[in-house]
Design a protein around this motif. Structure first.
Motif: not given
Length: 71
Positions: A42-54
């Motif tokens: 779950d933490l990795l998924n949330e970090l992935e979402q943050l990584r995609k934010i411009d």
């Protein structure tokens, strides 16, 4: 991003061996059953979402009001 597996996490723990992880601790990170912590996936998924934010489209933070101090 690939789904986290126990083998992957066991490999990471072996490479960063400053702490010896029990099988139960690794299982809890991969598939939480106790409800005490967020699963590592779950933490990795949330970090992935943050990584995609411009961040270039994110407005700057507001200045702090009353920050002028006269020491």
């Amino acid at each position: 991003m690939q789904k986290l597996t126990k083998d992957t996490l066991t490999g990471i723990c072996a490479q960063m061996a400053s702490h010896s992880w029990s099988d139960a601790e690794i299982n809890e990170l991969v598939d939480p059953q106790l409800g005490i912590i967020t699963g590592f996936q779950d933490l990795l998924n949330e970090l992935e979402q943050l990584r995609k934010i411009d961040l270039g489209t994110t407005p700057p933070a507001m200045s702090v009001q009353g920050a002028d101090r006269h020491d």
